[in-house]
Design an enzyme around this catalytic site. Sequence first.
Site, PDB file in Angstrom:
ATOM      1  N   LYS A  78      39.867  20.841  50.043  1.00 14.03           N
ATOM      2  CA  LYS A  78      39.028  21.068  48.855  1.00 14.03           C
ATOM      3  C   LYS A  78      37.565  21.398  49.165  1.00 14.03           C
ATOM      4  O   LYS A  78      36.947  22.188  48.470  1.00 14.03           O
ATOM      5  CB  LYS A  78      39.024  19.788  48.006  1.00 14.03           C
ATOM      6  CG  LYS A  78      40.041  19.731  46.924  1.00 14.03           C
ATOM      7  CD  LYS A  78      39.902  18.405  46.186  1.00 14.03           C
ATOM      8  CE  LYS A  78      40.259  18.557  44.737  1.00 14.03           C
ATOM      9  NZ  LYS A  78      40.332  17.287  44.030  1.00 14.03           N
ATOM     10  N   ASN A  94      39.365  23.184  43.607  1.00 16.31           N
ATOM     11  CA  ASN A  94      40.777  22.763  43.535  1.00 16.31           C
ATOM     12  C   ASN A  94      41.687  23.867  42.995  1.00 16.31           C
ATOM     13  O   ASN A  94      42.905  23.700  42.961  1.00 16.31           O
ATOM     14  CB  ASN A  94      40.946  21.479  42.711  1.00 16.31           C
ATOM     15  CG  ASN A  94      40.974  21.743  41.218  1.00 16.31           C
ATOM     16  OD1 ASN A  94      40.349  22.680  40.732  1.00 16.31           O
ATOM     17  ND2 ASN A  94      41.689  20.916  40.486  1.00 16.31           N
ATOM     18  N   ALA A 132      31.877   8.062  43.684  1.00 20.08           N
ATOM     19  CA  ALA A 132      31.025   9.121  44.241  1.00 20.08           C
ATOM     20  C   ALA A 132      31.839  10.030  45.146  1.00 20.08           C
ATOM     21  O   ALA A 132      31.288  10.792  45.917  1.00 20.08           O
ATOM     22  CB  ALA A 132      29.877   8.487  45.016  1.00 20.08           C
ATOM     23  N   TYR A 181      46.460   6.762  38.043  1.00 15.92           N
ATOM     24  CA  TYR A 181      47.633   6.740  37.153  1.00 15.92           C
ATOM     25  C   TYR A 181      48.873   6.139  37.805  1.00 15.92           C
ATOM     26  O   TYR A 181      49.932   6.076  37.179  1.00 15.92           O
ATOM     27  CB  TYR A 181      47.922   8.113  36.539  1.00 15.92           C
ATOM     28  CG  TYR A 181      48.061   9.252  37.514  1.00 15.92           C
ATOM     29  CD1 TYR A 181      49.278   9.552  38.094  1.00 15.92           C
ATOM     30  CD2 TYR A 181      46.953  10.021  37.845  1.00 15.92           C
ATOM     31  CE1 TYR A 181      49.396  10.594  38.985  1.00 15.92           C
ATOM     32  CE2 TYR A 181      47.058  11.077  38.736  1.00 15.92           C
ATOM     33  CZ  TYR A 181      48.279  11.357  39.304  1.00 15.92           C
ATOM     34  OH  TYR A 181      48.396  12.397  40.190  1.00 15.92           O
TER      35      TYR A 181
HETATM   36  P1  NAD Z   1      37.579   9.993  47.466  1.00  9.46           P
HETATM   37  O1  NAD Z   1      38.173   9.466  48.725  1.00  9.46           O
HETATM   38  O2  NAD Z   1      36.858  11.298  47.462  1.00  9.46           O
HETATM   39  O3  NAD Z   1      36.553   8.862  46.888  1.00  9.46           O
HETATM   40  C1  NAD Z   1      36.855   7.495  46.953  1.00  9.46           C
HETATM   41  C2  NAD Z   1      35.886   6.698  46.072  1.00  9.46           C
HETATM   42  O4  NAD Z   1      36.360   5.331  46.015  1.00  9.46           O
HETATM   43  C3  NAD Z   1      34.455   6.616  46.610  1.00  9.46           C
HETATM   44  O5  NAD Z   1      33.542   6.602  45.516  1.00  9.46           O
HETATM   45  C4  NAD Z   1      34.438   5.273  47.323  1.00  9.46           C
HETATM   46  O6  NAD Z   1      33.138   4.728  47.449  1.00  9.46           O
HETATM   47  C5  NAD Z   1      35.298   4.460  46.365  1.00  9.46           C
HETATM   48  N1  NAD Z   1      35.853   3.239  46.950  1.00  9.46           N
HETATM   49  C6  NAD Z   1      36.676   3.154  48.028  1.00  9.46           C
HETATM   50  N2  NAD Z   1      36.977   1.849  48.270  1.00  9.46           N
HETATM   51  C7  NAD Z   1      36.320   1.123  47.334  1.00  9.46           C
HETATM   52  C8  NAD Z   1      36.222  -0.267  47.046  1.00  9.46           C
HETATM   53  N3  NAD Z   1      36.870  -1.178  47.790  1.00  9.46           N
HETATM   54  N4  NAD Z   1      35.460  -0.668  45.996  1.00  9.46           N
HETATM   55  C9  NAD Z   1      34.812   0.240  45.224  1.00  9.46           C
HETATM   56  N5  NAD Z   1      34.858   1.570  45.457  1.00  9.46           N
HETATM   57  C10 NAD Z   1      35.607   1.996  46.490  1.00  9.46           C
HETATM   58  O7  NAD Z   1      38.768   9.989  46.418  1.00  9.46           O
HETATM   59  P2  NAD Z   1      38.945  10.884  45.092  1.00  9.46           P
HETATM   60  O8  NAD Z   1      39.670  12.128  45.440  1.00  9.46           O
HETATM   61  O9  NAD Z   1      37.642  10.980  44.398  1.00  9.46           O
HETATM   62  O10 NAD Z   1      39.952   9.983  44.256  1.00  9.46           O
HETATM   63  C11 NAD Z   1      39.561   8.719  43.720  1.00  9.46           C
HETATM   64  C12 NAD Z   1      40.675   8.189  42.822  1.00  9.46           C
HETATM   65  O11 NAD Z   1      40.868   9.069  41.728  1.00  9.46           O
HETATM   66  C13 NAD Z   1      42.037   8.090  43.524  1.00  9.46           C
HETATM   67  O12 NAD Z   1      42.624   6.885  43.087  1.00  9.46           O
HETATM   68  C14 NAD Z   1      42.811   9.260  42.984  1.00  9.46           C
HETATM   69  O13 NAD Z   1      44.197   9.005  42.910  1.00  9.46           O
HETATM   70  C15 NAD Z   1      42.237   9.404  41.595  1.00  9.46           C
HETATM   71  N6  NAD Z   1      42.289  10.801  41.087  1.00  9.46           N
HETATM   72  C16 NAD Z   1      42.848  11.010  39.872  1.00  9.46           C
HETATM   73  C17 NAD Z   1      42.894  12.294  39.355  1.00  9.46           C
HETATM   74  C18 NAD Z   1      43.525  12.531  38.010  1.00  9.46           C
HETATM   75  O14 NAD Z   1      43.769  13.700  37.670  1.00  9.46           O
HETATM   76  N7  NAD Z   1      43.768  11.515  37.226  1.00  9.46           N
HETATM   77  C19 NAD Z   1      42.355  13.377  40.073  1.00  9.46           C
HETATM   78  C20 NAD Z   1      41.768  13.127  41.323  1.00  9.46           C
HETATM   79  C21 NAD Z   1      41.749  11.817  41.814  1.00  9.46           C
END
Ligand code: NAD
Length: 290
Positions: free
Chosen positions: A73, A94, A134, A236
């Site tokens: 990405k 994406n 973030a 989800y």
């Molecule tokens: P990423 O790896 O880019 O970011 C991870 C985030 O989680 C960061 O902000 C990090 O600081 C935080 N984090 C990690 N461990 C933590 C903890 N113990 N306490 C608090 N914060 C913590 O991941 P992403 O691609 O941004 O995805 C994040 C979540 O969103 C995932 O669960 C993913 O499945 C979900 N997601 C959902 C959709 C959707 O369409 N619903 C789309 C993308 C991602």
Amino acid sequence: MAERITGHTELIGLIAYPIRHSSSPAMHNEAFAKLGLDYAYLAFEVENKDLEDTIKGFRAMKVRGCNVSMPNKTVVHKYLDKLSPAAELCGAVNTVVNDNGVLTGHITDGIGCMLALKDAGVDVIGKKITIVGAGGAATAIQVQAALDGVAEISIFNVKDKFFENAEKTVNKLREKTNCKVNLYDLADLDQLKEEIASSVLFINATGMGMKPLEGQSYIPDTTFFRPDLVVLDIVYVPRETALLKLAKEAGCRTLNGLGMMLFQGAAAFKLWTGKEMPIEYMKEVLDIHY
Ligand code: NAD
């Protein structure tokens, strides 16, 4: 003889690694079939090292477009011709659309989140929201919310490697949009409580609540919430995280990440086909109910 795939069928790819678990191929193929559109959506396990060749191949084969997920990405923009304003601000893509050899990168995660909120009847335009996260998904939501006219966004994150990301996002949003943006350390729970108290919506956009952090939440108790607050967890799997259970207990309206997942797909679907995804039908297929 089966007529689903013919000599005219156009390919839409999904390039990521790992990706076999993704629900996107089933979602898009179901929608193509429902509308009788002559496309097929297939997932390809592609890592960074093979990304340039893959995009070159898609160009050569005149593939209509693709979705891009991690780890590609934040890298794929190097091989594209243009970026949408949101993709430019996020530093991530994406969805790629191939218009007669011109490849444009879009990011539909934030659009998906905003459309899912609208579909659920949650109005955040001109209002204040608080969001934890973030990473890629959080950044896309923050950028789109600011571009769409949310008045104020309070962002919280733990002081890990992603915090610097949030600082960059805040600077860009302050420079390029009229949205008021604040950034805090998630360790400051008093501040978190205060920001949520003046927000109409609270979003978790981190992996907290899903494996390996399933059953956990950084919100300690129900006093952080009030009944007229909407709480969205973009996770989800599971459909109801510990955060959403707590929010329900406090009387909040709760939404999980399925709506965002559907609408980010619908936004990409429209970019490739020019058609609206059959949303109500897809909600039934995906068992999404508000
Ligand atoms: P990423 O790896 O880019 O970011 C991870 C985030 O989680 C960061 O902000 C990090 O600081 C935080 N984090 C990690 N461990 C933590 C903890 N113990 N306490 C608090 N914060 C913590 O991941 P992403 O691609 O941004 O995805 C994040 C979540 O969103 C995932 O669960 C993913 O499945 C979900 N997601 C959902 C959709 C959707 O369409 N619903 C789309 C993308 C991602």
